[in-house]
Design a protein around this motif. Structure first.
Motif, PDB file in Angstrom:
ATOM      1  N   MET A  33       3.995   1.562  11.042  1.00  0.00           N
ATOM      2  CA  MET A  33       5.248   2.302  11.156  1.00  0.00           C
ATOM      3  C   MET A  33       5.152   3.644  10.437  1.00  0.00           C
ATOM      4  O   MET A  33       5.619   4.675  10.945  1.00  0.00           O
ATOM      5  N   LEU A  34       4.519   3.654   9.273  1.00  0.00           N
ATOM      6  CA  LEU A  34       4.354   4.898   8.535  1.00  0.00           C
ATOM      7  C   LEU A  34       3.415   5.842   9.274  1.00  0.00           C
ATOM      8  O   LEU A  34       3.644   7.054   9.312  1.00  0.00           O
ATOM      9  N   ALA A  35       2.348   5.299   9.869  1.00  0.00           N
ATOM     10  CA  ALA A  35       1.417   6.135  10.628  1.00  0.00           C
ATOM     11  C   ALA A  35       2.064   6.694  11.893  1.00  0.00           C
ATOM     12  O   ALA A  35       1.745   7.804  12.330  1.00  0.00           O
ATOM     13  N   GLY A  36       2.995   5.913  12.492  1.00  0.00           N
ATOM     14  CA  GLY A  36       3.642   6.369  13.715  1.00  0.00           C
ATOM     15  C   GLY A  36       4.610   7.514  13.496  1.00  0.00           C
ATOM     16  O   GLY A  36       4.775   8.376  14.358  1.00  0.00           O
ATOM     17  N   ARG A  37       5.277   7.538  12.342  1.00  0.00           N
ATOM     18  CA  ARG A  37       6.209   8.623  12.048  1.00  0.00           C
ATOM     19  C   ARG A  37       6.201   8.931  10.551  1.00  0.00           C
ATOM     20  O   ARG A  37       7.117   8.559   9.818  1.00  0.00           O
ATOM     21  N   PRO A  38       5.162   9.616  10.070  1.00  0.00           N
ATOM     22  CA  PRO A  38       5.092   9.912   8.632  1.00  0.00           C
ATOM     23  C   PRO A  38       6.088  10.959   8.175  1.00  0.00           C
ATOM     24  O   PRO A  38       6.308  11.117   6.979  1.00  0.00           O
ATOM     25  N   ILE A 399       3.519  18.578   2.965  1.00  0.00           N
ATOM     26  CA  ILE A 399       2.527  18.908   3.994  1.00  0.00           C
ATOM     27  C   ILE A 399       2.334  17.669   4.872  1.00  0.00           C
ATOM     28  O   ILE A 399       1.722  16.678   4.455  1.00  0.00           O
ATOM     29  N   GLU A 400       2.861  17.745   6.090  1.00  0.00           N
ATOM     30  CA  GLU A 400       2.867  16.571   6.959  1.00  0.00           C
ATOM     31  C   GLU A 400       1.463  16.163   7.386  1.00  0.00           C
ATOM     32  O   GLU A 400       1.184  14.979   7.579  1.00  0.00           O
ATOM     33  N   ARG A 401       0.545  17.127   7.562  1.00  0.00           N
ATOM     34  CA  ARG A 401      -0.804  16.776   8.007  1.00  0.00           C
ATOM     35  C   ARG A 401      -1.522  15.891   6.992  1.00  0.00           C
ATOM     36  O   ARG A 401      -2.228  14.953   7.354  1.00  0.00           O
ATOM     37  N   ILE A 402      -1.333  16.199   5.713  1.00  0.00           N
ATOM     38  CA  ILE A 402      -1.962  15.368   4.678  1.00  0.00           C
ATOM     39  C   ILE A 402      -1.355  13.966   4.687  1.00  0.00           C
ATOM     40  O   ILE A 402      -2.066  12.957   4.573  1.00  0.00           O
ATOM     41  N   VAL A 403      -0.029  13.897   4.833  1.00  0.00           N
ATOM     42  CA  VAL A 403       0.628  12.598   4.892  1.00  0.00           C
ATOM     43  C   VAL A 403       0.131  11.808   6.100  1.00  0.00           C
ATOM     44  O   VAL A 403      -0.163  10.608   5.999  1.00  0.00           O
ATOM     45  N   SER A 404      -0.004  12.471   7.254  1.00  0.00           N
ATOM     46  CA  SER A 404      -0.468  11.784   8.465  1.00  0.00           C
ATOM     47  C   SER A 404      -1.878  11.251   8.294  1.00  0.00           C
ATOM     48  O   SER A 404      -2.186  10.121   8.704  1.00  0.00           O
ATOM     49  N   LEU A 405      -2.751  12.038   7.687  1.00  0.00           N
ATOM     50  CA  LEU A 405      -4.118  11.575   7.452  1.00  0.00           C
ATOM     51  C   LEU A 405      -4.129  10.384   6.503  1.00  0.00           C
ATOM     52  O   LEU A 405      -4.850   9.405   6.733  1.00  0.00           O
TER      53      LEU A 405
END
Length: 444
Positions: A33-38, A399-405
Motif C-alpha cells: 500500500m505504501l509503495a502504491g501511493r507513497p 522528496i517523493e522520488r526518494i520515498v518511492s524508492l
C-alpha cells in the motif's frame, strides 16, 4: 538422552502460527500500500489511504504478531501450558474480523456498522486477557516477563475500549475537540506493543542463545518508567500540553535506556550472536530515537496551538477523519515506530523457531536450511532497513522520488520476512556439509 537436533516437544500451536503468518501477510500488504501511493506521507494531514495504512500496521501486523508471539512463548519460554488452544482460534476470528471492519470504517467513513470493528476487537482482547489470566494462575512467584505482559494487557483493554480512533466522534464527550486519536496511537505502540516485546525478549533471548538468564534490576526500573511515561502521555497529547509531553517523553526515554542497558548485559553473555539477536539489539537501541521523533512531532504540532495558532489548528481540513495531530512529522514518527516494531517482531519470531527446532545454543551444528534462513533474514533486513533510511528522510524533506524508492526496499524486505518464515517453518530439513561429514565419520 534427547537429540538436540530433533524438534522440541513444545511446538507452537496452530493458532499461534496462524497469528504470526497473518501478521507477516499484513506487513507485506502495508508495504504494498505504501509503495502504491507513497505521496500520502507528504500530505499535511493523513486521510483515508494513510489511515488505512496505519490500521494495517497496528491492528494487522503489530497486534497480530504480538498475539502470535505471546501464544507461542508460553509453552516454550515461560514453561506454562496455555489454558486453552480453542480460545486462541476464537480470538483470531474476532481479531481478523475486527481489523477488516476497522479498515472499512477508515476507507468508508459512512459505513453503517462502523462501531462493529471496535466491538470485535474488544471481544478478541477480552478472550486474550481471559486466556492469559487463567494461564498465569499456573505460575508461581513474581516474574518481570509476566509483569510486562500484564501491563500490556491493561493498556490493550483501555485501547480497544476507547474505540477505533479514526471514526467521526470521540468515545467520550469530554474528549470532543481534543487530540485523543493521536494519544491512542501512543497507547497502542508504546503501551501495548513495546511492553509485550520487552516482556518476551527478557525471557526468550537467554533461552534462544543458550545462556543463563540474568536477574537484572534494570528491567524492573524500565518497566516502571516506561509505563509511567505512557500513562501521562495520553492526557499530555490529548489536551495539547507540549511542556508536559516533553516531561513524559523524558520519563519514557529513561525507561527505554534502562531496559537497553539490561538487554546489553544479557547479550554480552553470548560469544557469538545469530542475526535475529543482532536485529533485536539494533531495534531496541532505536526505541529512544523513536520516542524523540514522537516528542518532536508532537511539539511541532502542539506548540503553535498553545502560543497563538488556534487558527492554524482550525485551518487544517476537518473532515470525518480527525487526525489533525498527524502532519508530515507525525507520519515520520509512524515510520520510526515501524522501523523499531517490525525488526523486534521478526527477531523474536525466528528466536522462537530456533527454540522450537531444538537449536538453543551455538554448540549444535546448524543445518543447511537454517543457514539459508539466516542469509535470507539478513538480506531481508538489509532491504527493510534501507527502505526505512530512504523513506523517513525523504518524507521529512518532501522528496517523493526518494520515498518511492524506499517503499520498494520495504516491500522486498517484507516479502522476504514472510517467505523466510514459511521456508523455515516447513518440516523438510537440509543437512549442512559439516553435519553430513560428521555423520559419515562417526563410529558405527
Amino acid at each position: 538422552m534427547k537429540n538436540p537436533s530433533q524438534p522440541s516437544t513444545s511446538e507452537s500451536g496452530l493458532g499461534a502460527k496462524t497469528f504470526l503468518v497473518t501478521s507477516l501477510v499484513f506487513l507485506a500488504l502495508a508495504a504494498l500500500m505504501l509503495a502504491g501511493r507513497p505521496s500520502f506521507l507528504l500530505t499535511p494531514v493523513l486521510t483515508g489511504h494513510g489511515l488505512s495504512w496505519i490500521t494495517l500496521l497496528l491492528f494487522g501486523c503489530g497486534l497480530s504478531g504480538m498475539f502470535g508471539l505471546v501464544y507461542t512463548a508460553f509453552p516454550k519460554v515461560f514453561d506454562i501450558p496455555l489454558y486453552s488452544e480453542k480460545f486462541v482460534f476464537l480470538h483470531y476470528g474476532f481479531h481478523v474480523v475486527g481489523t477488516l471492519l476497522a479498515l472499512l470504517t477508515v476507507l468508508w467513513p459512512d459505513f453503517p456498522r462502523a462501531e462493529m470493528g471496535a466491538t470485535f476487537l474488544a471481544c478478541g482482547a477480552m478472550v486474550y486477557t481471559i486466556n492469559l489470566s487463567l494461564t498465569f494462575r499456573k505460575a508461581a512467584g513474581p516474574d518481570i516477563g509476566r509483569v510486562c505482559l500484564s501491563a500490556s494487557m491493561v493498556w490493550l483493554l483501555i485501547m480497544v475500549f476507547l474505540g477505533i480512533p479514526f471514526t467521526k466522534q470521540a468515545p467520550l464527550t469530554s474528549l470532543q475537540g481534543t487530540d485523543w486519536s493521536a494519544a491512542w496511537l501512543v497507547f497502542s505502540f508504546a503501551g501495548v506493543l513495546i511492553n509485550t516485546l520487552m516482556g518476551l525478549t527478557i525471557r526468550l533471548l537467554p533461552k534462544a542463545l543458550g545462556v543463563e538468564e540474568t536477574k537484572s534490576p534494570f528491567a524492573w526500573y524500565a518497566l516502571i518508567f516506561c509505563n509511567a511515561g505512557v500513562a501521562w502521555m495520553f492526557p499530555a497529547i490529548t489536551f495539547r500540553s507540549p511542556g508536559f509531553l516533553i516531561l513524559c517523553g523524558a520519563i519514557y526515554l529513561i525507561g527505554a535506556v534502562l531496559y537497553l542497558l539490561g538487554f546489553l548485559v544479557a547479550l554480552q553473555r553470548s560469544q557469538s550472536l545469530p542475526w535475529d539477536a543482532k536485529i533485536l539489539l539494533t531495534s531496541f537501541s532505536l526505541i529512544p530515537v523513536t520516542a524523540c521523533l514522537l516528542i518532536l512531532a508532537a511539539v511541532k504540532r502542539l506548540a503553535p496551538a498553545v502560543e497563538s495558532a488556534v487558527a492554524d489548528v482550525e485551518a487544517v481540513a476537518p473532515g470525518p477523519l480527525p487526525v489533525d495531530f498527524l502532519p508530515v512529522d507525525g507520519a515520520i514518527f509512524l515510520m520510526g515506530a515501524l522501523a523499531v516494531m517490525v525488526p523486534i517482531l521478526i527477531g523474536l519470531v525466528f528466536q522462537n523457531l530456533r527454540i522450537e527446532q531444538g537449536r538453543p545454543s551455538e554448540l549444535n551444528s546448524p543445518t543447511l536450511k537454517n543457514r539459508l534462513s539466516e542469509l535470507i533474514l539478513l538480506a531481508s533486513y538489509f532491504n527493510y532497513a534501507t527502505g526505512v533510511l530512504l523513506v523517513v528522510p525523504g518524507a521529512w524533506v518532501g522528496i517523493e522520488r526518494i520515498v518511492s524508492l524506499g517503499t520498494l526496499f520495504l516491500l522486498v524486505g517484507s516479502l522476504g520476512f514472510l517467505g523466510n518464515y514459511i521456508f523455515i517453518s516447513s518440516r523438510r530439513q537440509f543437512a549442512s556439509p559439516e553435519a553430513s561429514h560428521d555423520l559419515q565419520a562417526a563410529p558405527q
